[in-house]
Write a protein that holds these residues in place. Structure first.
Motif, PDB file in Angstrom:
ATOM      1  N   ASP A 130      64.227  60.040  60.919  1.00  0.00           N
ATOM      2  CA  ASP A 130      63.768  61.321  61.350  1.00  0.00           C
ATOM      3  C   ASP A 130      64.205  61.472  62.699  1.00  0.00           C
ATOM      4  N   ALA A 131      64.838  62.788  62.712  1.00  0.00           N
ATOM      5  CA  ALA A 131      65.829  63.142  63.846  1.00  0.00           C
ATOM      6  C   ALA A 131      65.037  63.152  65.388  1.00  0.00           C
ATOM      7  N   LYS A 132      63.686  63.280  65.138  1.00  0.00           N
ATOM      8  CA  LYS A 132      62.644  63.426  66.279  1.00  0.00           C
ATOM      9  C   LYS A 132      62.877  61.931  67.179  1.00  0.00           C
ATOM     10  N   TYR A 133      62.969  60.858  66.335  1.00  0.00           N
ATOM     11  CA  TYR A 133      63.090  59.464  66.844  1.00  0.00           C
ATOM     12  C   TYR A 133      64.302  59.218  67.465  1.00  0.00           C
ATOM     13  N   GLY A 134      65.575  59.921  66.872  1.00  0.00           N
ATOM     14  CA  GLY A 134      66.872  59.707  67.321  1.00  0.00           C
ATOM     15  C   GLY A 134      67.489  58.948  66.178  1.00  0.00           C
ATOM     16  N   TYR A 135      68.540  58.471  66.313  1.00  0.00           N
ATOM     17  CA  TYR A 135      69.393  57.846  65.189  1.00  0.00           C
ATOM     18  C   TYR A 135      69.526  56.268  65.330  1.00  0.00           C
ATOM     19  N   ASN A 139      68.737  51.639  68.756  1.00  0.00           N
ATOM     20  CA  ASN A 139      67.833  52.702  69.108  1.00  0.00           C
ATOM     21  C   ASN A 139      66.402  52.111  68.767  1.00  0.00           C
ATOM     22  N   SER A 141      63.155  52.549  69.082  1.00  0.00           N
ATOM     23  CA  SER A 141      62.265  53.527  68.644  1.00  0.00           C
ATOM     24  C   SER A 141      62.258  53.685  67.071  1.00  0.00           C
ATOM     25  N   TYR A 147      57.230  51.909  65.023  1.00  0.00           N
ATOM     26  CA  TYR A 147      57.023  53.198  65.030  1.00  0.00           C
ATOM     27  C   TYR A 147      55.600  53.358  64.058  1.00  0.00           C
ATOM     28  N   ASP A 153      56.774  60.782  56.094  1.00  0.00           N
ATOM     29  CA  ASP A 153      57.966  60.261  56.782  1.00  0.00           C
ATOM     30  C   ASP A 153      58.488  59.251  55.519  1.00  0.00           C
TER      31      ASP A 153
END
Length: 209
Positions: A130-135, A139, A141, A147, A153
């Motif tokens: 999910d792009a909202k968490y970044g790539y 990373n 997150s 998460y 999801d």
């Protein structure tokens, strides 16, 4: 007359003794039952309930990379139900090849991360796609265990290296799965365990596409 009264009192005393003994036994039994009941009640109240969720799991050997190619990819989709904190679950996989060799793996929030893209950047799979968490890639997150998994999801292993890491397989220098038996048609037993309750949220055999 006195002898008769003494004998009656003796008989009465003898009759009372068993009654007292039975009453004492009953009292002790009731006390023990109360203690056991209280203890059992405490256990029940402290037991966590597993989330209720509908999950779909896919293993695809020719998944679209969105860049004109295909790759091995394993996905976990939460179709409906409760949100799940991934720190509280473990993904258990089991695969047996034609020669009887067994590959078994248990992925948790403390499992090793994988260098998916050979750039030296690490990700613990399955990451949240999910792009909202970044790539994915250095990373935290998006790393499994960090998460909350909510309806809609999709969790992903990303590519062949992530898929191999989750299934306990190895990737050869050629970039292929080192076990030649693994591929389309293989059967992988996949379980999603809710660790606090000890209950499985998902438990099915998945046929590799």
């Amino acid at each position: 007359m006195v002898d008769i009264m003494i004998k009656k009192e003796k008989r009465n005393a003898e009759a009372v003794s068993p009654v007292v003994g039975v009453m004492l036994m009953l009292v002790v039994t009731i006390i023990i039952a109360s203690v056991v009941s209280a203890f059992s009640g405490g256990l029940v109240s402290n037991t966590q309930v597993a989330p209720q969720a509908s999950i779909d799991v896919q293993v695809d050997t020719s998944a679209d990379t969105t860049m004109g190619g295909t790759d091995y990819k394993m996905t976990f989709s939460l179709l409906s139900g409760d949100s799940i904190q991934t720190k509280n679950i473990a993904i258990v996989t089991y695969y047996e090849n034609s020669s009887g060799h067994i590959y078994k793996n248990k992925q948790t929030a403390t499992s090793n991360a994988t260098d998916l893209y050979q750039y030296g950047t690490l990700t613990r799979v399955p990451f949240i796609n999910d792009a909202k968490y970044g790539y994915a890639g250095d990373n935290p997150s998006v790393d499994f265990g960090n998460y909350t998994w909510s309806t809609g999801d999709v969790l992903s292993t990303g590519n062949i290296r992530g898929t191999a890491a989750l299934l306990g397989l190895n990737v050869a220098e050629s970039g292929d799965i080192s076990d030649p038996d693994f591929g389309s048609g293989s059967v992988v037993d996949v379980k999603v365990l809710h660790v606090p309750s000890g209950q499985y949220i998902f438990d099915k055999e998945v046929i590799v596409k």
